[in-house]
Scaffold this active site. Structure first.
Site, PDB file in Angstrom:
ATOM      1  N   ASN A  25     -12.577 -32.723 -37.384  1.00 45.07           N
ATOM      2  CA  ASN A  25     -13.551 -32.670 -38.472  1.00 45.07           C
ATOM      3  C   ASN A  25     -13.806 -31.252 -38.967  1.00 45.07           C
ATOM      4  OD1 ASN A  25     -15.018 -35.388 -39.097  1.00 45.07           O
ATOM      5  ND2 ASN A  25     -14.647 -35.387 -36.906  1.00 45.07           N
ATOM      6  N   ASP A  26     -14.476 -30.495 -38.142  1.00 41.44           N
ATOM      7  CA  ASP A  26     -14.969 -29.196 -38.584  1.00 41.44           C
ATOM      8  C   ASP A  26     -13.847 -28.199 -38.873  1.00 41.44           C
ATOM      9  OD1 ASP A  26     -17.563 -30.242 -38.088  1.00 41.44           O
ATOM     10  OD2 ASP A  26     -17.244 -29.833 -35.961  1.00 41.44           O
ATOM     11  N   VAL A  27     -12.720 -28.324 -38.175  1.00 36.46           N
ATOM     12  CA  VAL A  27     -11.648 -27.323 -38.325  1.00 36.46           C
ATOM     13  C   VAL A  27     -10.826 -27.532 -39.591  1.00 36.46           C
ATOM     14  CG1 VAL A  27     -11.485 -26.945 -35.840  1.00 36.46           C
ATOM     15  CG2 VAL A  27     -10.022 -28.659 -36.933  1.00 36.46           C
ATOM     16  N   VAL A  28     -11.120 -28.587 -40.378  1.00 40.69           N
ATOM     17  CA  VAL A  28     -10.420 -28.804 -41.654  1.00 40.69           C
ATOM     18  C   VAL A  28     -11.419 -28.944 -42.806  1.00 40.69           C
ATOM     19  CG1 VAL A  28      -8.353 -29.856 -40.638  1.00 40.69           C
ATOM     20  CG2 VAL A  28     -10.309 -31.300 -41.216  1.00 40.69           C
ATOM     21  N   ALA A  55     -20.080 -30.459 -35.115  1.00 45.37           N
ATOM     22  CA  ALA A  55     -21.022 -29.501 -35.699  1.00 45.37           C
ATOM     23  C   ALA A  55     -22.150 -30.221 -36.433  1.00 45.37           C
ATOM     24  CB  ALA A  55     -20.295 -28.564 -36.655  1.00 45.37           C
TER      25      ALA A  55
END
Length: 462
Positions: A384-387, A425
């Site tokens: 999720n957060d890393v893209v 996050a």
């Protein structure tokens, strides 16, 4: 065994620890690094057990039995739970250092051997060890989701934390000045235990990989202090290696997230998330397995971004099936690895290696991002957060400034998730609402298994 022989054993052990770290920095030599580490620890234990000043082996034997009873079941946990297990290992290490420090304080006190230097080392050991113990237990609880993964904050939190640090430092100094003020020592123990909880509770789940490596560093520094207390040179060397490597890793991870130590320790992800969740309602487009298979059939270049969703579903073997089917069709498939994907450093690399996916197909974020504009399909598996493109432009986002994998630049994005719930996050991912994104809802293992069947022709598409 005489002291010269033991020193020689310790020297060989220390050299092997150094080689172990060196070799484990490269996948091609990592296996040798593991063997070197095991050999180093075995020599360290054997050398210590043969010390002539050991009066009795009874309690050592009891400790070995208890450690085996606890350690063997811990070795059975699945790879998805490795972050939690690592946090528990740090907790045990910190507890051991703290208990040794407490025991040595009272032994030295009653023996009249409690010098200012020894007291200082014991204060350092007990404070760091017990803080690491409770902090690591909270980290494990958050990773296991038995504790809230969101930051737990309250007004005046930083004031309380800094007050605890100040009180601990004051007590430590007073004990060094007069080691016989024994009434202060229990207060140091309680403060250290409480501070470990207060330190980690305000930190959100997205920062747990960094917190784990930081706690690893604290455990190493506690071991260094323990080495001074026990006058064990190898413990000092091994603790210094552990502490410095954990610190270096924490710095690398903070850079990967474009964040400072202070921001990680006191930032508290998630406060902005509540406001984000109340924003504009948008609709994501979804696709079927057959749709996804047809899109992949027509692709020349595919990038797969693994995340914690793949780990939870244990989908790495089904991912390999998809990789093999696409490769047979002549499709160029690569895996994009974000430095903080999953819940501990290297988590994705380990899972993909377990599925025997060729390591040369794994590409680091900085190397894959320039190519993302030429990628036909990017498959996102529970990352999720890393893209999340918000990291590039949304200054109100708690992940603003964090380097991401540029999945949104691919011509088509297939995002696999169980639901539209936000990631660790706690923030919504705007990539899922982009015009070129199609959602593949479902468990990663099931979705990847069905996709592999479709690509092989078993699913009835051909």
């Amino acid at each position: 065994m005489n002291s010269q022989t033991i020193d020689l054993v310790y020297l060989v052990s220390a050299a092997l620890f150094i080689f172990s770290l060196k070799w484990m920095s490269d996948p091609k030599t990592a296996r040798n690094g593991v063997f070197a580490g095991v050999a180093a620890m075995t020599l360290a234990v054997v050398g210590t057990l043969l010390r002539p000043d050991i009066a009795s082996y009874t309690w050592i034997f009891i400790a070995i039995v208890l450690g085996t009873i606890v350690g063997v079941p811990l070795s059975w946990v699945p790879l998805t739970a490795v972050p939690q297990r690592t946090a528990l290992s740090h907790a045990f290490g910190g507890l051991a250092a703290g208990l040794v420090g407490i025991g040595k304080y009272y032994l030295f006190l009653h023996g009249g051997e409690l010098t200012a230097f020894r007291t200082g080392a014991i204060v350092f050991e007990v404070a760091l060890g017990l803080m690491t113990c409770t902090g690591s237990l909270v980290a494990a609880g958050k990773l296991q989701e038995v504790l809230p993964t969101r930051p737990v904050t309250y007004p005046g939190q930083n004031f309380v934390n800094f007050s605890l640090i100040g009180a601990g430092v004051l007590i430590g100094v007073l004990l060094v000045v007069n080691p016989a003020w024994t009434f202060l020592f229990p207060a140091l123990i309680v403060l250290s235990l409480v501070f470990g909880v207060m330190l980690v509770m305000p930190i959100g789940g997205a920062d747990m990989p960094t917190v784990i490596s930081l706690l690893n560093s604290y455990a190493g520094l506690a071991a260094v202090a323990m080495g001074f207390v026990l006058e064990n040179k190898l413990l000092i060397v091994a603790g210094a290696l552990d502490g410095s490597s954990g610190l270096i890793l924490s710095i690398i991870m903070c850079r990967a997230m474009n964040r400072s130590f202070a921001n990680v320790l006191f930032g508290a992800f998630g406060q902005v998330a509540a406001a984000t969740a109340q924003g504009e309602q948008r609709t994501a487009k979804s696709a079927t397995i057959e749709d996804a298979a047809q899109i992949l059939e027509n692709a020349d270049r595919v990038v797969i971004v693994p995340g914690y969703g793949m780990a939870v579903a244990q989908a790495q073997h089904r991912v390999r099936d998809v990789f093999e089917q696409l490769t047979k069709k002549g499709v160029d498939v690569k895996f994009a690895i974000h430095p903080v994907a999953g819940r501990m450093p290297g988590h994705m690399n380990v899972l993909l290696a377990e599925a025997e996916i060729p390591y040369d197909q794994l590409v680091e974020m900085d190397d894959i991002n320039p190519e993302m504009g030429q990628v036909d399909v990017c498959i996102i598996l529970g990352a999720n957060d890393v893209v999340n493109p918000a990291a590039r432009h949304d200054k109100s986002s708690p992940i603003f400034g964090m380097p991401i994998i540029d999945a949104d630049k691919a011509r088509t994005v297939l995002a696999n998730k169980r639901s539209m719930n936000p990631g660790f996050a706690g923030i919504e991912n705007e990539l899922y609402f982009a015009p070129n994104t199609l959602m593949l809802f479902g468990d990663s293992k099931v979705v990847m298994g069905e996709l592999a069947k479709q690509l092989s022709g078993e699913g009835g598409m051909h």
